[in-house]
Scaffold this active site. Structure first.
Site, mmCIF file in Angstrom:
data_model
loop_
_atom_site.group_PDB
_atom_site.id
_atom_site.type_symbol
_atom_site.label_atom_id
_atom_site.label_comp_id
_atom_site.label_asym_id
_atom_site.label_seq_id
_atom_site.Cartn_x
_atom_site.Cartn_y
_atom_site.Cartn_z
ATOM 1 N N ARG A 46 77.417 13.718 -68.994
ATOM 2 C CA ARG A 46 76.776 14.064 -67.713
ATOM 3 C C ARG A 46 77.848 14.461 -66.704
ATOM 4 O O ARG A 46 77.664 15.343 -65.889
ATOM 5 C CB ARG A 46 75.949 12.872 -67.179
ATOM 6 C CG ARG A 46 75.367 13.151 -65.816
ATOM 7 C CD ARG A 46 74.342 12.142 -65.276
ATOM 8 N NE ARG A 46 74.286 10.858 -65.912
ATOM 9 C CZ ARG A 46 75.127 9.837 -65.623
ATOM 10 N NH1 ARG A 46 76.059 9.978 -64.702
ATOM 11 N NH2 ARG A 46 75.012 8.698 -66.255
ATOM 12 N N TYR A 98 61.529 32.649 -51.815
ATOM 13 C CA TYR A 98 61.002 32.377 -53.161
ATOM 14 C C TYR A 98 60.055 31.166 -53.082
ATOM 15 O O TYR A 98 60.407 30.151 -52.465
ATOM 16 C CB TYR A 98 62.175 32.091 -54.110
ATOM 17 C CG TYR A 98 61.765 31.609 -55.474
ATOM 18 C CD1 TYR A 98 61.173 32.484 -56.383
ATOM 19 C CD2 TYR A 98 61.947 30.295 -55.866
ATOM 20 C CE1 TYR A 98 60.779 32.045 -57.639
ATOM 21 C CE2 TYR A 98 61.561 29.843 -57.121
ATOM 22 C CZ TYR A 98 60.975 30.725 -58.002
ATOM 23 O OH TYR A 98 60.589 30.290 -59.236
ATOM 24 N N ASP A 170 70.976 32.786 -51.500
ATOM 25 C CA ASP A 170 70.383 32.832 -52.838
ATOM 26 C C ASP A 170 70.564 34.271 -53.339
ATOM 27 O O ASP A 170 69.898 35.190 -52.870
ATOM 28 C CB ASP A 170 68.901 32.443 -52.759
ATOM 29 C CG ASP A 170 68.216 32.433 -54.122
ATOM 30 O OD1 ASP A 170 68.725 33.089 -55.050
ATOM 31 O OD2 ASP A 170 67.157 31.783 -54.246
ATOM 32 N N LYS A 195 67.756 34.160 -64.492
ATOM 33 C CA LYS A 195 67.359 35.558 -64.312
ATOM 34 C C LYS A 195 68.445 36.502 -64.828
ATOM 35 O O LYS A 195 68.673 36.570 -66.014
ATOM 36 C CB LYS A 195 67.006 35.797 -62.838
ATOM 37 C CG LYS A 195 66.159 34.687 -62.192
ATOM 38 C CD LYS A 195 64.762 34.552 -62.775
ATOM 39 C CE LYS A 195 64.032 33.276 -62.368
ATOM 40 N NZ LYS A 195 63.989 32.992 -60.933
#
Ligand SMILES: *Cc1c(COP(=O)(O)O)cnc(C)c1O
Length: 379
Positions: A46, A98, A170, A195
């Site tokens: 982690r 978004y 963003d 994306k």
């Protein structure tokens, strides 16, 4: 190093042990220690993973930043950014944010005392006038979804600097091939790597990049303390996708320009939203801050008929009806019933998000096939 070399080489080195050219997938949760606390920099996966380290170095280089920090999704990366704020602090955002980002601010962070204001950031006076003593963060998205509005990143960062407010951009819709917000003064750049960076619609991942050591510490800390980290296999797939980012995005942008021109002249089409048009309200800004105009195009129909729009979307062959964007395959979507279905019609209409609005994520197929596909679907 130029961009087309960075995507392949930045942060990536053949494996010293075996000579493996491709970064190995370190599929492990833990690392052996010689004595308690004596290790090679890796204790628990982690906290650190070598496959993830390579990806993070690569992402930082693509955005001309010093530190890249990956999370298990774009929204997990956003959560790490908003956690810079304390109860009572405010975030000032674009009003056509978004949907998932809006939901996170309003339904997750608001409960913990985060304030939010939404403005049309194309109008810089609205940005300036809505910063108050509580505002800690300006959240910019450009180009926006699905109207393809363009915000002047450099001008907003200038306002942020004057007022002592952090700016996060963003950059998902542009990708680092087209736009580098840190170079324009932003403190943080965020990606939904799902994306364009991944580019093959097979990984969900997010990342932030910054050059500020204090911010980077916050982000590494949250990776470990909250634990929304991507797995090594996904990091490998992301590195693999990034190697062709420049080729994919360039071709997708070229295809989108041809398709936008085709749609503009089509008798059934009312309005086409595309920053590459000289008539786009912020075309000059787009030309200044982006290398190409992106591969997202949206348009609506004369008569604005909801059913007619739905009919077109089910009639395409190569344009697949699906949410998301940025993959090699072209996608078609209907914001009014899909991504923006929960926004009341009156609110949608105010920003031009009509019933018949159709959004395209143009892929890298042969553009003639894509045009024929739309020609047939439009009837
Ligand atoms: C998809 C998307 C996100 C969210 O990313 P996930 O990887 O789906 O969590 C954030 N911002 C924009 C602009 C997006 O398109």
């Amino acid at each position: 190093m130029k961009f087309g070399t960075k995507v392949i080489h930045a942060g990536v080195h053949p494996d010293p042990q075996t000579g493996s050219v491709m970064t190995p997938i370190y599929q492990t949760s833990t690392y052996v220690q010689k004595a308690p606390g004596v290790h090679q920099g890796y204790e628990y996966a982690r906290t650190q993973n070598p496959t993830r380290d390579v990806l993070q170095a690569n992402l930082a280089a693509l955005e001309n930043g010093k530190y890249g920090i990956c999370y298990s999704s774009g929204l997990a990366a956003m959560d790490a950014v908003i956690r810079l704020l304390n109860p009572g602090d405010g975030v000032l955002s674009t009003n056509d944010l978004y949907g998932g980002s809006y939901r996170q601010i309003e339904r997750v962070h608001k409960r913990y005392g985060i304030r939010s204001t939404y403005v049309d950031m194309q109008d810089l006076d609205q940005v300036r006038d809505n910063i108050d003593e509580n505002t800690r963060l300006i959240w910019v998205e450009t180009p926006t979804n699905p109207m393809l509005n363009i915000v002047d990143i450099e001008a907003v960062c200038q306002i942020g600097k004057e007022k002592g407010v952090l700016v996060c951009v963003d950059n998902t819709f542009a990708s680092p091939f087209l736009q580098n917000p840190l170079d324009l003064g932003a403190d943080i750049v965020l990606h939904s790597c799902t994306k364009y960076l991944g580019g093959h619609s097979d990984v969900v991942m997010g990342a932030v990049v910054t050059s500020d050591p204090a911010l980077s510490e916050h982000f590494y800390f949250l990776q470990n303390a909250v634990g929304a980290v991507p797995g090594p296999q996904d990091c490998f797939l992301m590195l693999r996708g990034i190697k062709t980012l420049h080729l994919r995005v360039q071709r997708a942008c070229e295809n989108a320009a041809v398709i936008a021109d085709f749609l503009k002249d089509h008798p059934k089409v009312n309005r086409v939203n595309y920053p590459g048009y000289s008539t786009h309200p912020n075309h000059e800004v787009a030309a200044r801050q982006m290398r190409m105009f992106g591969a997202m195009v949206s348009f609506d129909l004369k008569g604005d008929d909801f059913e007619e729009a739905k009919g077109i979307m089910t009639a395409t062959n190569y344009f697949l009806l699906a949410e998301s964007l940025g993959g090699v395959e072209s996608l078609i979507g209907h914001p009014a019933s899909m991504t923006h279905g929960s926004i009341p019609k009156a609110e949608r209409m105010k920003v031009g998000l009509t019933d018949s609005l159709i959004r395209l994520s143009v892929g890298v197929e042969d553009v003639n096939d894509l045009m024929d596909d739309l020609k047939n679907a439009l009837g």
